[in-house]
Motif scaffolding. Sequence first.
Motif, PDB file in Angstrom:
ATOM      1  N   VAL A   1       0.837  -1.344  -0.392  1.00 16.41           N
ATOM      2  CA  VAL A   1       0.469  -0.323   0.068  1.00 16.41           C
ATOM      3  C   VAL A   1       0.872   1.315   0.002  1.00 16.41           C
ATOM      4  O   VAL A   1       2.146   1.784   0.804  1.00 16.41           O
ATOM      5  CB  VAL A   1      -1.215   0.393   1.175  1.00 16.41           C
ATOM      6  N   ASP A   2       0.828   2.698  -0.742  1.00 19.75           N
ATOM      7  CA  ASP A   2       1.145   3.597  -1.260  1.00 19.75           C
ATOM      8  C   ASP A   2       0.494   4.633  -1.237  1.00 19.75           C
ATOM      9  O   ASP A   2      -0.771   4.680  -1.149  1.00 19.75           O
ATOM     10  CB  ASP A   2       2.336   3.452  -2.509  1.00 19.75           C
ATOM     11  N   VAL A   3       0.583   5.842   0.012  1.00 15.74           N
ATOM     12  CA  VAL A   3      -0.026   7.260  -0.053  1.00 15.74           C
ATOM     13  C   VAL A   3       0.982   8.058   0.122  1.00 15.74           C
ATOM     14  O   VAL A   3       2.767   8.261   0.662  1.00 15.74           O
ATOM     15  CB  VAL A   3      -0.258   6.450   1.492  1.00 15.74           C
ATOM     16  N   PRO A   4       0.441   9.054  -0.762  1.00 20.47           N
ATOM     17  CA  PRO A   4       1.103   9.971  -0.572  1.00 20.47           C
ATOM     18  C   PRO A   4       1.611  11.183   0.630  1.00 20.47           C
ATOM     19  O   PRO A   4       0.400  11.038   1.801  1.00 20.47           O
ATOM     20  CB  PRO A   4       0.757  11.354  -1.583  1.00 20.47           C
ATOM     21  N   ALA A   5       2.275  12.082   1.231  1.00 22.17           N
ATOM     22  CA  ALA A   5       2.890  13.120   1.855  1.00 22.17           C
ATOM     23  C   ALA A   5       2.150  14.100   1.193  1.00 22.17           C
ATOM     24  O   ALA A   5       2.157  14.841   0.599  1.00 22.17           O
ATOM     25  CB  ALA A   5       4.333  13.377   1.792  1.00 22.17           C
ATOM     26  N   PRO A   6       1.298  14.880   2.520  1.00 21.26           N
ATOM     27  CA  PRO A   6       0.703  16.187   1.888  1.00 21.26           C
ATOM     28  C   PRO A   6       1.439  17.484   1.922  1.00 21.26           C
ATOM     29  O   PRO A   6       2.138  17.103   2.358  1.00 21.26           O
ATOM     30  CB  PRO A   6      -0.258  16.212   3.403  1.00 21.26           C
ATOM     31  N   ALA A   7       1.397  18.607   0.809  1.00 25.90           N
ATOM     32  CA  ALA A   7       2.203  19.066   0.990  1.00 25.90           C
ATOM     33  C   ALA A   7       2.053  20.490   2.655  1.00 25.90           C
ATOM     34  O   ALA A   7       0.618  20.560   2.796  1.00 25.90           O
ATOM     35  CB  ALA A   7       2.031  19.723  -0.171  1.00 25.90           C
ATOM     36  N   VAL A   8       3.337  20.608   2.778  1.00 32.11           N
ATOM     37  CA  VAL A   8       3.536  21.870   4.011  1.00 32.11           C
ATOM     38  C   VAL A   8       4.794  22.771   3.678  1.00 32.11           C
ATOM     39  O   VAL A   8       5.445  21.688   2.651  1.00 32.11           O
ATOM     40  CB  VAL A   8       3.613  21.032   5.191  1.00 32.11           C
ATOM     41  N   THR A   9       4.720  23.950   4.500  1.00 27.41           N
ATOM     42  CA  THR A   9       5.925  24.524   4.097  1.00 27.41           C
ATOM     43  C   THR A   9       7.001  23.535   5.607  1.00 27.41           C
ATOM     44  O   THR A   9       6.271  23.995   6.649  1.00 27.41           O
ATOM     45  CB  THR A   9       6.047  26.003   4.188  1.00 27.41           C
ATOM     46  N   VAL A  10       7.842  23.196   4.852  1.00 30.26           N
ATOM     47  CA  VAL A  10       8.954  22.394   5.641  1.00 30.26           C
ATOM     48  C   VAL A  10       9.783  23.813   6.900  1.00 30.26           C
ATOM     49  O   VAL A  10      10.568  24.006   5.677  1.00 30.26           O
ATOM     50  CB  VAL A  10       9.641  21.757   5.244  1.00 30.26           C
ATOM     51  N   VAL A  11       9.865  23.549   8.095  1.00 32.20           N
ATOM     52  CA  VAL A  11      10.300  23.978   8.744  1.00 32.20           C
ATOM     53  C   VAL A  11      11.672  23.042   8.896  1.00 32.20           C
ATOM     54  O   VAL A  11      12.888  24.106   8.878  1.00 32.20           O
ATOM     55  CB  VAL A  11       9.963  24.672  10.303  1.00 32.20           C
ATOM     56  N   ASP A  12      11.169  22.296   9.064  1.00 29.02           N
ATOM     57  CA  ASP A  12      12.536  21.224  10.177  1.00 29.02           C
ATOM     58  C   ASP A  12      12.122  20.134   9.678  1.00 29.02           C
ATOM     59  O   ASP A  12      10.813  19.685   9.691  1.00 29.02           O
ATOM     60  CB  ASP A  12      13.976  21.533  10.372  1.00 29.02           C
ATOM     61  N   THR A  13      12.608  19.325   9.478  1.00 28.80           N
ATOM     62  CA  THR A  13      11.888  17.177   9.187  1.00 28.80           C
ATOM     63  C   THR A  13      12.333  17.354  10.950  1.00 28.80           C
ATOM     64  O   THR A  13      12.110  15.756  11.281  1.00 28.80           O
ATOM     65  CB  THR A  13      12.955  16.547   8.719  1.00 28.80           C
ATOM     66  N   VAL A  14      13.097  17.313  11.752  1.00 34.80           N
ATOM     67  CA  VAL A  14      13.151  17.510  13.158  1.00 34.80           C
ATOM     68  C   VAL A  14      12.590  16.071  14.291  1.00 34.80           C
ATOM     69  O   VAL A  14      11.454  16.691  13.873  1.00 34.80           O
ATOM     70  CB  VAL A  14      14.133  18.357  14.052  1.00 34.80           C
ATOM     71  N   GLY A  15      12.007  14.896  14.418  1.00 32.89           N
ATOM     72  CA  GLY A  15      10.920  14.732  15.016  1.00 32.89           C
ATOM     73  C   GLY A  15       9.882  14.219  13.723  1.00 32.89           C
ATOM     74  O   GLY A  15       8.796  13.489  14.610  1.00 32.89           O
ATOM     75  N   ALA A  16      10.170  14.332  12.441  1.00 36.83           N
ATOM     76  CA  ALA A  16       8.684  13.672  11.536  1.00 36.83           C
ATOM     77  C   ALA A  16       8.796  12.493  11.492  1.00 36.83           C
ATOM     78  O   ALA A  16       7.511  12.147  11.713  1.00 36.83           O
ATOM     79  CB  ALA A  16       9.496  13.871  10.206  1.00 36.83           C
ATOM     80  N   GLY A  17       9.794  11.589  11.614  1.00 34.51           N
ATOM     81  CA  GLY A  17       9.292  10.200  11.688  1.00 34.51           C
ATOM     82  C   GLY A  17       8.626   9.718  12.639  1.00 34.51           C
ATOM     83  O   GLY A  17       8.143   8.373  13.272  1.00 34.51           O
ATOM     84  N   ASP A  18       9.599  10.331  14.265  1.00 35.03           N
ATOM     85  CA  ASP A  18       8.783   9.734  15.289  1.00 35.03           C
ATOM     86  C   ASP A  18       7.280  10.384  15.334  1.00 35.03           C
ATOM     87  O   ASP A  18       7.063   9.693  16.143  1.00 35.03           O
ATOM     88  CB  ASP A  18       9.226  10.837  16.464  1.00 35.03           C
ATOM     89  N   ALA A  19       7.302  11.216  14.622  1.00 36.78           N
ATOM     90  CA  ALA A  19       5.233  11.755  14.954  1.00 36.78           C
ATOM     91  C   ALA A  19       4.906  11.090  14.383  1.00 36.78           C
ATOM     92  O   ALA A  19       3.941  10.309  14.437  1.00 36.78           O
ATOM     93  CB  ALA A  19       5.133  13.069  14.386  1.00 36.78           C
ATOM     94  N   PHE A  20       5.309  10.545  12.954  1.00 37.35           N
ATOM     95  CA  PHE A  20       4.300   9.343  12.050  1.00 37.35           C
ATOM     96  C   PHE A  20       4.546   8.070  12.432  1.00 37.35           C
ATOM     97  O   PHE A  20       3.134   7.451  13.074  1.00 37.35           O
ATOM     98  CB  PHE A  20       4.947   9.111  10.762  1.00 37.35           C
ATOM     99  N   GLN A  21       5.730   7.261  13.535  1.00 34.80           N
ATOM    100  CA  GLN A  21       5.267   6.424  14.073  1.00 34.80           C
ATOM    101  C   GLN A  21       4.630   6.780  15.710  1.00 34.80           C
ATOM    102  O   GLN A  21       3.770   5.610  16.302  1.00 34.80           O
ATOM    103  CB  GLN A  21       7.308   6.047  15.092  1.00 34.80           C
ATOM    104  N   ALA A  22       4.303   7.768  16.160  1.00 37.54           N
ATOM    105  CA  ALA A  22       3.100   8.107  17.040  1.00 37.54           C
ATOM    106  C   ALA A  22       1.832   7.428  17.055  1.00 37.54           C
ATOM    107  O   ALA A  22       0.661   6.228  17.555  1.00 37.54           O
ATOM    108  CB  ALA A  22       3.658   9.422  18.111  1.00 37.54           C
ATOM    109  N   ALA A  23       1.640   8.328  15.325  1.00 41.41           N
ATOM    110  CA  ALA A  23       0.393   7.535  15.156  1.00 41.41           C
ATOM    111  C   ALA A  23       0.349   6.960  14.680  1.00 41.41           C
ATOM    112  O   ALA A  23      -1.486   5.844  14.626  1.00 41.41           O
ATOM    113  CB  ALA A  23       0.267   8.830  13.727  1.00 41.41           C
ATOM    114  N   LEU A  24       1.297   5.690  14.296  1.00 34.30           N
ATOM    115  CA  LEU A  24       1.269   4.024  14.037  1.00 34.30           C
ATOM    116  C   LEU A  24       0.805   3.024  14.906  1.00 34.30           C
ATOM    117  O   LEU A  24       0.037   2.854  15.094  1.00 34.30           O
ATOM    118  CB  LEU A  24       2.383   3.860  13.656  1.00 34.30           C
ATOM    119  N   LEU A  25       1.998   4.311  16.264  1.00 34.24           N
ATOM    120  CA  LEU A  25       1.160   3.207  17.586  1.00 34.24           C
ATOM    121  C   LEU A  25       0.125   3.127  18.120  1.00 34.24           C
ATOM    122  O   LEU A  25      -0.285   1.977  18.669  1.00 34.24           O
ATOM    123  CB  LEU A  25       2.455   3.574  18.127  1.00 34.24           C
TER     124      LEU A  25
END
Length: 300
Positions: free
Chosen positions: A228-252
């Motif tokens: 299964v593939d999903v695209p990412a929503p478009a946002v203005t990136v300030v920085d990527t710090v913690g993005a993967g951790d936020a993804f993981q929190a939602a998954l958990l």
Amino acid sequence: MTARVAVVGEVLVDLLWRTGSPEARAVPGGSPANVAVGLSRLERPVTLLTSWGDDPPGALVDAHLAGTGLDVRRLPTSGPAKTTVALAYLGEDGSAHYDFLTSWAPAELHLPDDTTVLHTGSLAVAVEPGATRVLELGRRQRALGRLVVADLNVRPAVRPDRAEYRALAERLAGVVAVLKASDEDLGWLYPDLDPAEAAEALRALGPELVVVTRGAAGAFALTAEHRVDVPAPAVTVVDTVGAGDAFQAALLDDLAGRGTVPLDPATLTEVLRRCVRCAALTCAREGADPPTRARLDAPE
């Protein structure tokens, strides 16, 4: 919402050094700690099992954790405890590259009795002697019927030997029900494979589900029968710090709510869309600052 997630892993101090700046800024973080904060903001019961030292970085960590409202269990350590420090170099595009001064030696790992999901990863499964102890914990918990989940979050600065790190990742894959990695993680571990091939190689070792994040390109998930593939929503990136951790929190959060691993394509698509939205909202803010449940679930 009573199902609890136990997060085992490091809390540390990031020294954020932005390109062109003469000074670094000290910010408490660490992937497992960020995941725990993300879960708390999603109103999911969560316990963070971690350790830090009685040193100046540790004082910053102590104050940070006290302010999060998290249920924190400070683990005893085998030997003097030191606080891990990460040097995070921020590029002009907001991307982060890391170097580490590490310490991870938990002596005892006892989970809350009401734990439904165990999460670990990052330095906690790469730095000894703690890594071996965490893997043993994961094996025991999966044998007891708990969902065991990990985020590879590969840190070559900690284990620069590619073959050694790959062997560690493959051992971890044999322990968990759900494994998450980024395409950059997989590209470093398996330079001769594309991300889907690398993810399938890891899935074949034991996980029911492998999830791969691809930054601005979104994410995909593999089961024994589906991709299964999903695209990412478009946002203005300030920085990527913690993005993967936020993804993981939602998954958990989803895994804990279901009590099982979603395997059908329609459900997986729904889950991944929420996860990439959680990551995107974090990229739109400075540092590891994940959204609340109300913000995440608000109409787009």
